[in-house]
Design a protein around this motif. Structure first.
Motif, PDB file in Angstrom:
ATOM      1  N   ASP A 168       0.804  -1.225   0.000  1.00  0.00           N
ATOM      2  CA  ASP A 168       0.000   0.000   0.000  1.00  0.00           C
ATOM      3  C   ASP A 168       0.837   1.274   0.000  1.00  0.00           C
ATOM      4  OD1 ASP A 168      -2.505  -1.161  -0.112  1.00  0.00           O
ATOM      5  OD2 ASP A 168      -2.730  -1.287   2.069  1.00  0.00           O
ATOM      6  N   LEU A 169       2.141   1.178   0.279  1.00  0.00           N
ATOM      7  CA  LEU A 169       2.970   2.369   0.418  1.00  0.00           C
ATOM      8  C   LEU A 169       2.930   3.278  -0.808  1.00  0.00           C
ATOM      9  CD1 LEU A 169       4.784   3.721   2.499  1.00  0.00           C
ATOM     10  CD2 LEU A 169       6.719   2.427   1.562  1.00  0.00           C
ATOM     11  N   PRO A 170       3.069   2.751  -2.038  1.00  0.00           N
ATOM     12  CA  PRO A 170       3.020   3.655  -3.205  1.00  0.00           C
ATOM     13  C   PRO A 170       1.703   4.397  -3.341  1.00  0.00           C
ATOM     14  CG  PRO A 170       3.956   1.528  -3.816  1.00  0.00           C
ATOM     15  CD  PRO A 170       3.375   1.362  -2.443  1.00  0.00           C
ATOM     16  N   HIS A 171       0.590   3.774  -2.950  1.00  0.00           N
ATOM     17  CA  HIS A 171      -0.715   4.447  -3.049  1.00  0.00           C
ATOM     18  C   HIS A 171      -0.765   5.667  -2.139  1.00  0.00           C
ATOM     19  CE1 HIS A 171      -2.512   1.326  -5.543  1.00  0.00           C
ATOM     20  NE2 HIS A 171      -1.956   0.429  -4.741  1.00  0.00           N
ATOM     21  N   LEU A 172      -0.152   5.548  -0.979  1.00  0.00           N
ATOM     22  CA  LEU A 172      -0.103   6.691  -0.070  1.00  0.00           C
ATOM     23  C   LEU A 172       0.788   7.792  -0.620  1.00  0.00           C
ATOM     24  CD1 LEU A 172       0.357   4.653   3.228  1.00  0.00           C
ATOM     25  CD2 LEU A 172      -1.674   5.997   2.644  1.00  0.00           C
ATOM     26  N   LEU A 173       1.966   7.412  -1.081  1.00  0.00           N
ATOM     27  CA  LEU A 173       2.988   8.398  -1.419  1.00  0.00           C
ATOM     28  C   LEU A 173       2.751   9.075  -2.764  1.00  0.00           C
ATOM     29  CD1 LEU A 173       6.109   6.418  -0.138  1.00  0.00           C
ATOM     30  CD2 LEU A 173       4.776   8.179   1.047  1.00  0.00           C
ATOM     31  N   ILE A 174       1.914   8.482  -3.613  1.00  0.00           N
ATOM     32  CA  ILE A 174       1.626   9.088  -4.913  1.00  0.00           C
ATOM     33  C   ILE A 174       0.510  10.129  -4.817  1.00  0.00           C
ATOM     34  CG2 ILE A 174      -0.197   7.500  -5.679  1.00  0.00           C
ATOM     35  CD1 ILE A 174       2.724   8.794  -7.822  1.00  0.00           C
ATOM     36  N   LEU A 175      -0.272  10.090  -3.739  1.00  0.00           N
ATOM     37  CA  LEU A 175      -1.457  10.942  -3.673  1.00  0.00           C
ATOM     38  C   LEU A 175      -1.142  12.430  -3.788  1.00  0.00           C
ATOM     39  CD1 LEU A 175      -4.606  10.323  -3.197  1.00  0.00           C
ATOM     40  CD2 LEU A 175      -4.206  11.523  -1.048  1.00  0.00           C
ATOM     41  N   PRO A 176      -0.112  12.973  -3.102  1.00  0.00           N
ATOM     42  CA  PRO A 176       0.156  14.406  -3.275  1.00  0.00           C
ATOM     43  C   PRO A 176       0.501  14.790  -4.716  1.00  0.00           C
ATOM     44  CG  PRO A 176       1.162  13.625  -1.253  1.00  0.00           C
ATOM     45  CD  PRO A 176       0.697  12.402  -1.997  1.00  0.00           C
ATOM     46  N   THR A 177       1.129  13.888  -5.471  1.00  0.00           N
ATOM     47  CA  THR A 177       1.400  14.193  -6.880  1.00  0.00           C
ATOM     48  C   THR A 177       0.099  14.224  -7.675  1.00  0.00           C
ATOM     49  OG1 THR A 177       3.572  13.164  -6.693  1.00  0.00           O
ATOM     50  CG2 THR A 177       2.741  13.544  -8.907  1.00  0.00           C
ATOM     51  N   MET A 178      -0.841  13.341  -7.351  1.00  0.00           N
ATOM     52  CA  MET A 178      -2.162  13.402  -7.980  1.00  0.00           C
ATOM     53  C   MET A 178      -2.833  14.729  -7.654  1.00  0.00           C
ATOM     54  SD  MET A 178      -3.648   9.546  -7.390  1.00  0.00           S
ATOM     55  CE  MET A 178      -2.864   8.116  -8.154  1.00  0.00           C
ATOM     56  N   THR A 179      -2.677  15.186  -6.414  1.00  0.00           N
ATOM     57  CA  THR A 179      -3.234  16.487  -6.027  1.00  0.00           C
ATOM     58  C   THR A 179      -2.613  17.606  -6.862  1.00  0.00           C
ATOM     59  OG1 THR A 179      -3.629  15.714  -3.768  1.00  0.00           O
ATOM     60  CG2 THR A 179      -3.502  18.099  -4.106  1.00  0.00           C
ATOM     61  N   ALA A 180      -1.301  17.546  -7.042  1.00  0.00           N
ATOM     62  CA  ALA A 180      -0.625  18.576  -7.840  1.00  0.00           C
ATOM     63  C   ALA A 180      -1.148  18.588  -9.268  1.00  0.00           C
ATOM     64  CB  ALA A 180       0.883  18.331  -7.822  1.00  0.00           C
ATOM     65  N   ALA A 181      -1.273  17.400  -9.869  1.00  0.00           N
ATOM     66  CA  ALA A 181      -1.760  17.316 -11.250  1.00  0.00           C
ATOM     67  C   ALA A 181      -3.188  17.836 -11.363  1.00  0.00           C
ATOM     68  CB  ALA A 181      -1.675  15.870 -11.737  1.00  0.00           C
ATOM     69  N   ALA A 182      -4.030  17.438 -10.419  1.00  0.00           N
ATOM     70  CA  ALA A 182      -5.423  17.891 -10.453  1.00  0.00           C
ATOM     71  C   ALA A 182      -5.508  19.403 -10.261  1.00  0.00           C
ATOM     72  CB  ALA A 182      -6.220  17.163  -9.379  1.00  0.00           C
ATOM     73  N   TRP A 183      -4.674  19.954  -9.386  1.00  0.00           N
ATOM     74  CA  TRP A 183      -4.658  21.408  -9.195  1.00  0.00           C
ATOM     75  C   TRP A 183      -4.239  22.116 -10.477  1.00  0.00           C
ATOM     76  CZ3 TRP A 183      -1.049  25.254  -9.679  1.00  0.00           C
ATOM     77  CH2 TRP A 183      -1.397  26.509  -9.148  1.00  0.00           C
TER      78      TRP A 183
END
Length: 516
Positions: free
Chosen positions: A251-266
């Protein structure tokens, strides 16, 4: 190939091993070994950096790597091709800093750090790093080059660029963590010896998988040759592979990728309007990851239904994905699904190397994109320019195809030859952060600069933060690591403002690494 296998077997067993040697220097032309020779071309150049004219000697050349058993040199095993830049007109050149730079892959030539960041020429893009002319574009003087402060050596690993294994030698013997580190380590040792640079402050700059390589080289060079480095620059770092491998149960990558998803969505306007700045969005995303999201994934199937619904809504809010889609992923969206899903309603995909870039597939129904639109640009506007530059401007005569990316030619890559995974089985995640910690502990003067792009899905910035925070460094060594962030992606230097910051951050690395 048998002698090379024996070489690495001895390394793994911790026994004295033969070493690789370069072809000896001579005033005479190098001998022709079945056409496998060293060629070299030298040019003089000048570039204005920070308002100062810097004259330099550019050299594109080869270095033959040989096996050596009991002092007896044998036939060549590989030929490394490199490009070096040495500033001219300086006193005590043997004391001047030198940086060895390379890209990653594994299986990439040093095209992008060369023509994008460090070298005296750079590929021209617009200020945000997008193409503003048809391919192949053009080269311009790089006013942000680091050549005023450090000499530069760009290395192409075996099977990339013009570097090749020797006739009769199996190239796959170089395609693994230990093999790659040893061969490039020997290249560095011989280049330093040939050019009288043992007294120079020495730096490594690796990008992507090149950061894995750099961590290994720090330990290899100091352990085998007593060559202690002054500084390492980790550009878009991945040295603990558990942080990015999306295996079921990890599950570690799912946690650590989320802020990058936030950046892309922003960036693409998919977050609620209350997120006025990127910094505000990332702060909220990081807090969620370290708190509620981590707690939810730790509970797994025991997570209560109401709490699952709340977490699903929060993930949707922070990623721009629909709640229904987040639920379908079992609260675990991953990179390639996200790059297809975020802009699906607009029939667009977003980039993996740099989420600011968009592309279009045949249709919008697929689960993953057909190609990475950011990779398409950083290939199309760099590789042709590198071919022209090496052959026409620098005069390298070989007609071999230049392999910017060896791709499948280096697969499968062996990550499990290192002592750091020995004893844990071949299913262990490769973690070379421990290798770097070991090197830093033995050399407390070693400084490390980490560079992360907010829009990089390939090596997410929060995964890098996690890795640095879990190195278990002694408190007095933790200050030797500096982490810097950029508002671009994997190759943050393609954005002009970030290229300027890149230069200043690297200059500070050089300065701090030479403080007494």
């Amino acid at each position: 190939m048998l002698r090379y296998f024996a070489f690495f077997l001895l390394l793994l067993l911790g026994l004295p091993a033969p070493h690789l040697v370069a072809q000896e220097e001579s005033d005479a032309p190098p001998p022709d070994v079945e056409g496998f020779t060293e060629l070299e071309s030298t040019r003089q150049g000048e570039v204005t950096i920070a308002g100062e004219k810097v004259r330099y000697e550019a050299k594109v050349g080869d270095l033959l790597l040989r096996s050596d058993v009991d002092g007896e040199a044998s036939e060549p095993m590989a030929r490394f091709t490199f490009v070096s830049y040495e500033r001219t007109g300086v006193e005590d050149r043997h004391l001047r800093p030198v940086t060895f730079a390379f890209n990653g892959g594994p299986g990439s030539a040093s095209v992008w750090v060369h023509l994008g960041a460090f070298g005296p020429k750079r590929a021209l893009l617009d200020d945000e790093g997008f193409p503003n002319t048809p391919p192949p574009g053009k080269l311009v003087d790089n006013e942000y080059s680091l050549l005023d402060a450090t000499d530069l050596v760009f290395i192409d690993p075996v099977s990339t660029g013009f570097s090749r294994s020797a006739p009769g030698e199996d190239a796959s013997q170089f395609h693994g963590y230990t093999n790659d580190v040893a061969s490039i380590g020997e290249f560095i040792r011989h280049w330093v010896t040939r050019n009288g640079r043992w007294a120079s402050p020495k730096f490594l700059a690796g990008e992507s998988y090149g950061t894995t390589r750099a961590a290994g080289l720090a330990e290899y060079l100091q352990g085998r040759h007593g060559m202690y480095l002054n500084g390492i620059c980790l550009i878009s770092s991945v040295i603990n592979w558990q942080t990015k491998v999306f295996n079921v149960g990890n599950d570690l990558p799912h946690l650590l990728i989320l802020p990058t998803m936030t950046a892309a969505a922003w960036y693409h306007g998919k977050l609620p309007e209350r997120f006025e700045t990127l910094e505000a969005a990332l702060a909220e995303s990081e807090e969620f990851v370290l708190g509620d999201y981590a707690t939810a994934l730790m509970q797994g199937d025991r997570l209560p239904i109401k709490e699952r619904q709340r977490i699903r809504s929060r993930i949707a809010e922070l990623t721009g994905l629909s709640e229904a889609y987040v639920g379908q992923t079992d609260l675990r969206p991953e990179i390639f699904r996200f790059t297809k899903e975020l802009l699906r309603s607009e029939a667009k995909t977003v980039g993996r190397l740099d989420a600011r870039f968009t592309g279009r597939d045949l249709d919008s129904a697929g689960e993953r994109f057909e190609y990475d639109p950011s990779s398409a640009v950083t290939t199309g506007w760099y590789v042709s320019l590198m071919n022209d530059y090496l052959r026409r401007d620098l005069g390298y005569p070989r007609e071999l195809p230049f392999r910017a990316s060896a791709g499948a030619a280096v697969r499968p890559w062996n990550y499990h030859e290192t002592g750091r995974t020995r004893g844990y089985g071949t299913n262990a995640y490769a973690n070379y952060a421990e290798t770097l910690r070991s090197a830093m502990s033995r050399n407390p003067y070693l400084k490390v600069l980490v560079m992360s792009g907010y829009y990089d899905f390939a090596t997410p910035y929060f995964a890098t933060d996690y890795t640095v925070d879990h190195m278990q460094l002694a408190p007095e060594l933790r200050k030797n690591i500096v982490v810097e962030y950029y508002e671009a992606g994997h190759m943050m230097y393609i954005r002009l403002a970030d290229l300027a910051k890149f230069r200043e951050d690297y200059l500070e690395l050089i300065r701090s690494a030479q403080e007494r």
